[in-house]
Scaffold this active site. Sequence first.
Site, short mmCIF file in Angstrom:
data_model
loop_
_atom_site.label_atom_id
_atom_site.label_comp_id
_atom_site.label_asym_id
_atom_site.label_seq_id
_atom_site.Cartn_x
_atom_site.Cartn_y
_atom_site.Cartn_z
N GLU A 130 97.25 22.36 44.46
CA GLU A 130 97.19 22.08 45.90
C GLU A 130 98.47 21.40 46.38
O GLU A 130 98.99 21.71 47.46
CB GLU A 130 95.95 21.23 46.20
CG GLU A 130 94.68 22.05 45.97
CD GLU A 130 93.39 21.28 46.13
OE1 GLU A 130 92.44 21.82 46.70
OE2 GLU A 130 93.32 20.12 45.66
N GLU A 149 87.83 23.29 40.04
CA GLU A 149 86.84 22.36 40.58
C GLU A 149 85.40 22.84 40.43
O GLU A 149 84.47 22.05 40.30
CB GLU A 149 87.13 22.09 42.07
CG GLU A 149 88.39 21.27 42.31
CD GLU A 149 89.68 22.07 42.30
OE1 GLU A 149 89.66 23.26 41.91
OE2 GLU A 149 90.73 21.50 42.67
#
Length: 703
Positions: free
Chosen positions: A106, A126
């Site tokens: 990210e 995740e």
Amino acid sequence: MTNPVTFERRGRIGLLRIDNPPVNALSPEVVAGVVQGFAAFEADGSLDALLVHCDGRTFVAGGDIATFDAPDFSTVPINTFLARIEQSRRPVVAVLHGTVLGAGLELAMACHYRVAVPGTRVGQPEVKLGLTPGSLGTQRLPRLAGVPLALDLILSGRMLAIDRALEAGIVDAVRDGAPLDVGLAYAQSLLDARSAPRRTSELKVASEGATDDVFANELADAARKPAYPALGAIVRCVRAAARLPFAEGEQIEAREFEQLRVSPTSRAMRHLFFAERQASKIPGLARDAALRKVESVGVVGAGTMGGGIAMNFVNAGIPVVVVEASDEALQRGLSLVRKNYEASSAKGKLTAEQVAKRMGLLKGSLDYAALAGCDLVIEAVFENMELKRQICARLGQVCKPDAIIATNTSTLDVDVLAEATGRPADVVGMHFFSPANVMRLLEVVRGAKTSPQVLATVMKLAGTIGKVAVVSGVCYGFIGNRMAEVYMREAEFLLMEGAQPQQIDRAVEALGMAMGPCRMLDMAGIDVGAKTVIERGKAGGLPPDPSYRVVVRKLFELGRYGQKTGAGYYRYDGRTPLPDPEVTRICEALAKQDGVARRADISEQEIVERLLYPLINEGTKILEEGIAYRPGDVDIVWVAGYGFPDHRGGPLFMADQIGLKTIAERLAHYAAKRGDRFGYWAASNLLTNLVRQDKPLSDWTPD
Ligand SMILES: NC(=O)c1ccc[n+]([C@@H]2O[C@H](COP(=O)([O-])OP(=O)(O)OC[C@H]3O[C@@H](n4cnc5c(N)ncnc54)[C@H](O)[C@@H]3O)[C@@H](O)[C@H]2O)c1
């Protein structure tokens, strides 16, 4: 504490350097450091570009998961600083190496350009913690890679090799060299070409593979797995990326992430994540304790387990010699390993060269002298004390002085076997699960005299062969099979009282267990299960209850060995289990013989409570006896070895969710209802004490 982020000038390039070992996790300190370093860059008008680089073995490999439990956790601070980086008017470059995962990817996607060194892998894992990416991974990845690949990566959590990431546009270039040199050179080339900032959030998501039908199908798939709410959330976030402006997508991701973060599912999966890391730590043993080298392995017995065990080491490039009692057994064992590899090759998972290389690392012998040079020898012969004792005595003589001698016994006393070698400090249990080349769990059994160095070496080795290892003390069945025995005991009592195998299996499968107890034993082999019970009986280890485990013994006597003979608790049409009225008749007869009353009112709730609560109770006994170090270790054993649902965090984590008081009350209820001649239903001291103190198991530590 030293600052994990530094900012320096390299000519006209600003260098933001993250050094937060071991994996440069994006902790609050790192975030603060990056914010500060970025401010220094912004304030220095003499710089033309910024390079983000990480020292050590990897670029940022994820967020700081421990902070997710804080009640006031918020993704806003990270998202805000990522936006600031992206808004920079001078180019920001990230140089990637290692495993660029989660918040690492990210951060990289918020930079304007990404260059990587060969061997780098990227991913958004995740989902494995029951979460969506929380810092705009669901918004930026589809903009770079398109919807199909973004969905694939985020829903699976898998890692993508860098050449594929380059093809997909996730990185801009791959260059060989030291990451810092590669990054500086790439940043310079951008300056030379006068390249402008390029903001991912301003890109349009490609329409290819982003139709309403695609999202509808993905949502329907996710709805079929209601135990994993992150799946649907991920699809909704990616759909938002494809359909809505970035800022709206950001809000949707934040909302979905927050709901998941506080959900029982994600808490359970995060618990397992930490438990797995904790399990490798041995109390009282320094992390950097000197280890023995293990560069060659011997395996005694090429049966079901021996062959699979050998494959683990060969797969990791460690040569193995397998010793058998007869040439016939040896050839059978080796050809089964070959067949296994060839099947993988036929599926495209291995090349012909890899198969040849692995088989080349595997040697067979009928002579124990072949084990003399091995650093580790694992015995995996029949589960028979006398035979194993003889083999261990022989290994004690044959193995070189600093070799480790391990036993794969499922139930026998490791201390007795250790003494038989004449060198008990070298002996440890390595309890693999079947199929040994597939199942992730390894129970490492610490004998009374096992040297700490041997224990630590085997724990490290477990990582090398891709296993998750949990230490167990010596007791009947160690952690897993001791608890499984209680579970099977109750399943059999329920059958005798009138429940059907399919009813029992359905009840626990509804909880998420991969397989109910009857299907599980039919697959593992009724003969294998029954022989263990019979052996235990011979050794005087069975409770004095005539109805104890009579069902499995009866099925064995009748030749109903399970799937392999077409009948066990079920009858089989191929691999499909079908209810068998014959089993009902067998159980009725056994109940009559032992005076067990039959009833028609056995509910699903009773089945679940009677299978699960005594198992949890046994887990607490295992803790109070010091057999397992921590509740999380017991959870790992059940999730990695017995198909316990990860979304429930393991039996002891689940116990805290149910409430220990409720569990103790229900144990007392069944004791009263069924009578408790043999103490089956007595709550452990640990459970009783925790209930009295109103504390959860997660707060427990040994005295
Ligand atoms: N099968 C399982 O699910 C499972 C799971 C975990 C642990 N275990 C344990 O693993 C061990 C082996 O079980 P298995 O299922 O592989 O049994 P198996 O019967 O498939 O294999 C045992 C092998 O040992 C060989 N053997 C016997 N005597 C020998 C000797 N003197 N020297 C060399 N080889 C000899 C036999 O020829 C046979 O090939 C047992 O202790 C068992 O409890 C089994």
